[in-house]
Scaffold this active site. Structure first.
Site: not given
Length: 394
Positions: A182, A389, A394
């Site tokens: 992962t 996403n 931001s």
């Protein structure tokens, strides 16, 4: 209650490397050099910590610590990124006393950002002071990025020589379709295990847990699954029976963590449990499972609780697997809705409505072409995934 392997210490601090007001730098340290194992991403753009860990494990299978930062992946950062990775390990070694060549680094976050080395230097006193004071829960929180909750599992098992303990944690919620493990996962174990056998166990568990999940079809630049087995319990795992037992326990732990990742998918609301049976071989079975689990149309139907099973059949058909369409059957939630190449008569929307409203949705495709099988956990695809996403940097 968390089961603590013997001989491990933890640190987790607010280093302000990228995030403010939350822990984003952590360590997991063995009191003695441990058998170390790892599997890593197959993405061509491998992050600096991935390249460093691979080189270190090739040189020595005895390591003492994991160092994990969140916020910056240190991927696609060139030679500067590699130099920064090495300098960070030197700084940590000087501050904590853990040798730099016994620390395995891992990073997660935005690709392409260089480390702010002034922030790393400023964080060292706090990291050293916190070592041994933090909990595994603190570390599992510090390694998160878009995760909504920490992912931590621990257990113990009796081997022929006595009890050993394992603790595992991971992070991941997006950019998940691994071809090794992962995004980031770590295991601490206090059994005494031969390094090569420990590596074999870790690889097997990765293949049958973290390599059986997908969220969005993206394989990260930073995927790492690493484990330390320090032997502090005094219990050796050397007989074949003990090694099988240890492997079985680590597999269950890894599978539980893998499920947590899919359950916590960015914006996710569903977990599809995809089973493919009767394929020509396991390769074909996996092709079908991944085509279904990665299909945006299947995933959006899951989100909408829409029993649009035609999308599942469509994905199987373009998967690249060889099979006779007239021999295929499909069950959703244990209800057979497609058999021998034809839909089963009945009001399937009504029958499947309660199934589609569940969180876990079993999907079983039988191809009728052989004995190959494959399984995969997949998330749905939601409006929130797009929003997360779209705003990630931001």
């Amino acid at each position: 209650m968390t089961v603590m392997p013997k001989g491990f210490r933890f640190a987790a601090i607010e280093a302000n490397l990228k995030y403010s007001g939350r822990k984003d730098l952590s360590m997991l340290v063995s009191d003695t050099p441990a058998s170390a194992a790892g599997v890593f991403t197959t993405n061509k753009f491998q992050a600096a910590p991935v390249l460093h860990c691979k080189a270190m494990l090739e040189r020595s299978r005895k390591q003492s610590a994991f160092l994990v930062n969140a916020g910056s992946a240190n991927a696609c950062t060139g030679e500067e990124g590699m130099n920064n990775c090495r300098e960070v390990l030197s700084l940590v070694a000087e501050a904590t006393g853990v040798p730099a060549d016994e620390i395995l680094p891992a990073s997660t976050g935005v690709i392409g950002l260089q480390f702010n080395m002034d922030k790393w230097r400023a964080a060292m006193p706090a990291l050293a002071e916190n070592l041994g004071k933090a909990t595994p829960e603190n570390v599992s929180e510090a390694i998160m990025t878009t995760d909504t909750r920490p992912k931590l599992v621990s257990t113990s098992v009796d081997l022929s020589g006595g009890e050993v303990r394992l603790l595992g944690m991971c992070k991941g919620a997006g950019m998940i379709s691994p071809n090794m493990a992962t995004l980031l996962a770590f295991v601490c174990c206090d059994a005494d295990v031969d390094p090569q056998r420990w590596q074999e166990i870790l690889e097997y568990c990765a293949d049958n847990s973290f390599n059986r999940i997908t969220i969005d079809g993206d394989t990260s630049t930073n995927d790492s699954f690493m484990g330390l087995a320090n032997g502090v319990s005094g219990v050796k795992a050397e007989s074949e029976e003990d090694l099988r037992t240890l492997c079985d326990v680590l597999l269950r732990l890894s599978q539980e963590l893998a499920y947590m990742i899919v359950e916590d998918a960015e914006g996710g609301t569903k977990v599809a449990r995809i089973e493919v049976r009767g394929a020509r071989d396991e390769i074909d079975a996996e092709l079908v499972a991944r085509a279904i689990g990665c299909s945006p149309l299947v995933k959006t139907a899951l989100f909408g609780c829409d029993a649009n099973w035609g999308r599942i059949m469509c994905a199987a058909g373009y998967s690249g697997a060889e099979f006779d369409p007239q021999a295929v059957s499909l069950e959703v939630g244990g209800i057979c809705i497609f058999k021998d190449g034809m839909p089963v008569p009945g009001d399937m929307d009504k029958l499947l409505e309660p199934v589609m409203n569940e969180v876990d949705i079993p999907i079983t495709v039988t191809l009728g072409s052989g004995s190959g099988t494959a399984s995969l956990l997949a998330s749905d695809l939601t409006k929130e995934y797009v929003e997360i996403n779209a705003d990630y940097r931001s």
